[in-house]
Design a protein around this motif. Structure first.
Motif, PDB file in Angstrom:
ATOM      1  N   ASN A 278       0.827  -1.209   0.000  1.00 55.98           N
ATOM      2  CA  ASN A 278       0.000   0.000   0.000  1.00 55.98           C
ATOM      3  C   ASN A 278       0.862   1.259   0.000  1.00 55.98           C
ATOM      4  O   ASN A 278       0.564   2.227  -0.698  1.00 55.98           O
ATOM      5  N   ASN A 282       0.742   3.978  -2.917  1.00 54.09           N
ATOM      6  CA  ASN A 282       0.497   5.383  -2.583  1.00 54.09           C
ATOM      7  C   ASN A 282       1.607   6.267  -3.146  1.00 54.09           C
ATOM      8  O   ASN A 282       1.344   7.332  -3.704  1.00 54.09           O
ATOM      9  N   ALA A 286       1.240   9.168  -6.112  1.00 58.34           N
ATOM     10  CA  ALA A 286       1.486  10.590  -5.817  1.00 58.34           C
ATOM     11  C   ALA A 286       2.361  11.235  -6.895  1.00 58.34           C
ATOM     12  O   ALA A 286       2.667  12.423  -6.826  1.00 58.34           O
ATOM     13  N   ASP A 315       8.982   9.045  -1.554  1.00 60.33           N
ATOM     14  CA  ASP A 315       8.755   9.398  -2.961  1.00 60.33           C
ATOM     15  C   ASP A 315       9.013  10.879  -3.178  1.00 60.33           C
ATOM     16  O   ASP A 315       9.096  11.652  -2.221  1.00 60.33           O
ATOM     17  N   THR A 334      -9.680   9.896   1.652  1.00 61.32           N
ATOM     18  CA  THR A 334      -8.934   9.781   0.398  1.00 61.32           C
ATOM     19  C   THR A 334      -9.049  11.073  -0.379  1.00 61.32           C
ATOM     20  O   THR A 334     -10.056  11.768  -0.284  1.00 61.32           O
ATOM     21  N   THR A 335      -7.989  11.387  -1.129  1.00 62.19           N
ATOM     22  CA  THR A 335      -8.072  12.540  -2.029  1.00 62.19           C
ATOM     23  C   THR A 335      -8.129  12.028  -3.469  1.00 62.19           C
ATOM     24  O   THR A 335      -8.009  12.802  -4.396  1.00 62.19           O
ATOM     25  N   LYS A 336      -8.285  10.696  -3.595  1.00 66.62           N
ATOM     26  CA  LYS A 336      -8.283  10.116  -4.955  1.00 66.62           C
ATOM     27  C   LYS A 336      -9.704   9.958  -5.456  1.00 66.62           C
ATOM     28  O   LYS A 336     -10.625   9.790  -4.656  1.00 66.62           O
ATOM     29  N   GLY A 341      -9.082   5.189  -5.201  1.00 67.08           N
ATOM     30  CA  GLY A 341      -8.765   4.971  -3.791  1.00 67.08           C
ATOM     31  C   GLY A 341     -10.019   4.754  -2.971  1.00 67.08           C
ATOM     32  O   GLY A 341     -11.063   5.352  -3.240  1.00 67.08           O
ATOM     33  N   THR A 342      -9.910   3.879  -1.975  1.00 70.94           N
ATOM     34  CA  THR A 342     -11.029   3.720  -1.050  1.00 70.94           C
ATOM     35  C   THR A 342     -10.746   4.496   0.225  1.00 70.94           C
ATOM     36  O   THR A 342     -11.639   4.707   1.034  1.00 70.94           O
ATOM     37  N   GLY A 343      -9.474   4.881   0.434  1.00 72.69           N
ATOM     38  CA  GLY A 343      -9.133   5.571   1.671  1.00 72.69           C
ATOM     39  C   GLY A 343      -8.966   4.630   2.846  1.00 72.69           C
ATOM     40  O   GLY A 343      -8.852   5.066   3.987  1.00 72.69           O
ATOM     41  N   LEU A 344      -8.942   3.332   2.545  1.00 74.01           N
ATOM     42  CA  LEU A 344      -8.784   2.370   3.645  1.00 74.01           C
ATOM     43  C   LEU A 344      -7.331   1.964   3.844  1.00 74.01           C
ATOM     44  O   LEU A 344      -6.960   1.444   4.897  1.00 74.01           O
ATOM     45  N   GLY A 345      -6.502   2.198   2.812  1.00 75.64           N
ATOM     46  CA  GLY A 345      -5.135   1.672   2.823  1.00 75.64           C
ATOM     47  C   GLY A 345      -4.361   1.986   4.093  1.00 75.64           C
ATOM     48  O   GLY A 345      -3.932   1.084   4.815  1.00 75.64           O
ATOM     49  N   LEU A 346      -4.189   3.262   4.382  1.00 70.73           N
ATOM     50  CA  LEU A 346      -3.337   3.626   5.522  1.00 70.73           C
ATOM     51  C   LEU A 346      -3.957   3.226   6.853  1.00 70.73           C
ATOM     52  O   LEU A 346      -3.240   2.895   7.798  1.00 70.73           O
TER      53      LEU A 346
END
Ligand SMILES: Nc1ncnc2c1ncn2[C@@H]1O[C@H](COP(=O)(O)OP(=O)(O)OP(=O)(O)O)[C@@H](O)[C@H]1O
Ligand SMILES: [Mg+2]
Length: 524
Positions: A278, A282, A286, A315, A334-336, A341-346
């Motif tokens: 993830n 990410n 970016a 990065d 999420t800003t995607k 993005g689901t915003g669950l990754g982090l």
């Protein structure tokens, strides 16, 4: 007369008071409220309605109710404007926010709250709908992971004998090539057949090797039913993560890898794989596509004081806005765009890493890049030598090997390739292996599949421990992944070694050389 005037005044005051109360309720309501006239024009709107539609009172009052909906209702479903027919209606619709985005609403229309006026209440359910969609996606990912584990397991047996047979053909052709070339040049014909065959085999080995890596990667990211924590070697794990994310990375950045001499960490390999994957995705996302030479993603790991290890994914991408930084670990932040993005990754990374006793740190400069650092506990000194990864010892010995596998071709390829160096016997079931032992046969090493129908490798091992304990100590398991919980517990509790399928011949040779020497029973 006076009394009547007084009564009227009181009644009017009461009406005014009630109206004031109604107004306060209308304005303070958390749901959007619209008051429409008989022709469908909006005559009044509360603060929530203005927020929902993204404009001030002047932008709402005077608009037609029907034009708020983003699309005409599907036939048979209630529409916002149905309230104008004097019916009480409830339904769902999408309305257009002034910014152009659509908001999902549930609405209720109440006709004739006073003569010629209808009330429409709208509740914004966009977030709830998104949440459901994301949970459904997360759920699908779990199923995909389980499926991937099964597919990886099923591919391992055929891959094991494809890989091993190809390396055998390669070896034999390399030995034969000079003789073939000599024979052919003697009779004046095309001398290059042996080389062409060798090239063909090398190409086939490359293909098989790529499949082996894909299967290994699938196994890393699949979700086993139960999870095992243990020493995890970071460099191979990070390499797997990079190869899974490679499609995202390669068009955007150069990859810099600094992974020398990192001690293993204590954790669950599959879960850690998810964390690093993830972070890599990410990092890639970016960075804009198309200028890979100008950007870099650096994956590094180093030991820290206090028996800890830091893995960093840095990065040179967009960076994170300071106002977003405190929210990036929130679930669903999420800003995607949707679908990316689901915003669950982090948030998942955070919970995995803290469950392992570690932490995630982040540093970011808007417009310059971001670095995520995962700090994990190093595994103790006993974890340093993970089985199957040791260096091959120099000494070699000829031994009697028993291969037990219900997939006959796995046994055949080991027999074919090692027959010159060792005496190899194949049994296609644990019972057949036990029968040989019962008949008095003895072996220097037993290579057994772990999971077989009827009688498993674990049962074979236990049975050997009772009947011929010296042989139980010589069992090495061949495993294809997708462990059952029983198999995992067994491997944790018993002092046995495992080799993962598909294996290279060199791995088996190194294992034999080491075990036949340490077993102290070399035969020549
Ligand atoms: N390396 C990075 N550079 C810039 N922004 C990042 C970086 N990593 C995370 N972010 C920001 O943090 C947000 C949350 O990240 P997270 O991984 O939780 O979700 P996501 O990547 O948006 O979606 P998902 O991982 O569920 O597909 C991202 O939308 C992005 O705004
Ligand atoms: Mg992400």
């Amino acid at each position: 007369m006076l009394a009547a005037a007084l009564a009227r005044e009181l009644a009017e005051a009461e009406v005014l008071e009630r109206e004031r109360q109604m107004r306060a309720v209308f304005d303070a309501a958390l749901d959007a409220m619209l008051c429409v006239d008989a022709s469908g024009l909006i005559r009044d709107a509360n603060a929530a309605a203005m927020t929902l539609l993204g404009c001030g009172r002047a932008g709402v009052v005077g608009r037609s109710l029907a034009e708020l909906a983003a699309e005409p209702p599907r036939p048979g479903t209630p529409a916002l404007a149905d309230v104008l027919r004097g019916e009480r209606v409830s339904g769902a619709a999408e309305v257009v926010h002034a910014g152009g985005l659509r908001r999902s609403v549930e609405f209720t229309g109440i006709p004739d709250i006073r003569p010629g006026r209808h009330l429409v209440a709208l509740r914004d359910v966009s977030e709830r709908k998104q949440l459901h969609a994301r949970l459904a996606l997360a759920d699908r990912m779990v199923s995909v992971g389980t499926l991937a584990a099964g597919v990886a397991h099923e591919l391992n047996n055929p891959l094991a004998y494809v890989v091993a047979n190809l390396s055998y053909v390669d070896e034999q052709l390399t030995l034969l090539a000079p003789r073939l070339a000599a024979a052919r040049s003697g009779c004046g014909r095309e001398p290059d057949l042996a080389n062409a065959l060798l090239d063909a085999v090398h190409d086939a080995r490359d293909g098989a090797e790529r499949m082996r890596v894909i299967v290994r990667d699938l196994k890393t990211f699949s979700r086993p039913d139960e999870e095992r924590a243990g020493p995890v070697s970071l460099a191979p794990l990070l390499d797997s993560c990079v190869s899974v994310a490679w499609n995202e990375i390669r068009h955007r950045a150069r990859l810099v890898r600094e992974l020398a001499d990192v001690p293993p960490v204590q954790g669950c390999e599959a879960r850690l794989g998810q964390v690093f994957l993830n972070l890599l995705v990410n990092a890639a996302q970016a960075i804009p596509e198309g200028h890979a030479d100008e950007h870099q993603i650096r994956v590094s790991a180093r030991a820290l004081a206090g028996e800890r290890v830091a893995v960093e994914v840095a990065d040179t991408g967009s960076g994170i806005a300071p106002e977003h930084l405190p929210r990036i670990f929130d679930p669903f932040f999420t800003t995607k765009p949707p679908g990316v993005g689901t915003g669950l990754g982090l948030s998942i990374c955070q919970s995995i890493v803290s469950a392992m006793g570690g932490e995630i740190q982040v540093e970011s400069a808007l417009g310059h890049g971001t670095a995520f650092r995962v700090v994990l506990p190093a595994s103790g000194p006993d974890g340093a030598g993970a089985p199957g990864r040791g260096a091959a010892p120099a000494a070699r010995a000829r031994g009697r090997i028993l291969v037990v596998d219900d997939e006959p071709l796995v046994g055949t390829v080991i027999q074919r390739t090692l027959q010159g160096e060792h005496e190899v016997t194949v049994a296609s079931s644990a019972r057949a292996a036990l029968a040989r032992v019962a008949a008095g046969e003895r072996f220097d090493l037993i290579l057994s599949d772990l999971l077989m129908p009827e009688m498993t490798g674990m049962e074979l091992y236990r049975s050997l421990r009772e009947r011929a304990p010296e042989l139980a100590g010589r069992v090495v398991f061949l495993t294809g992944g997708a462990f059952t919980p029983a198999a995992r517990t067994f491997l944790e509790q018993e002092p046995v070694e495992c080799v993962e399928k598909p294996f290279e011949l060199e791995t088996i040779r190194a294992l034999l050389a080491r075990r036949l020497v340490t077993a102290g029973s070399p035969r020549s």
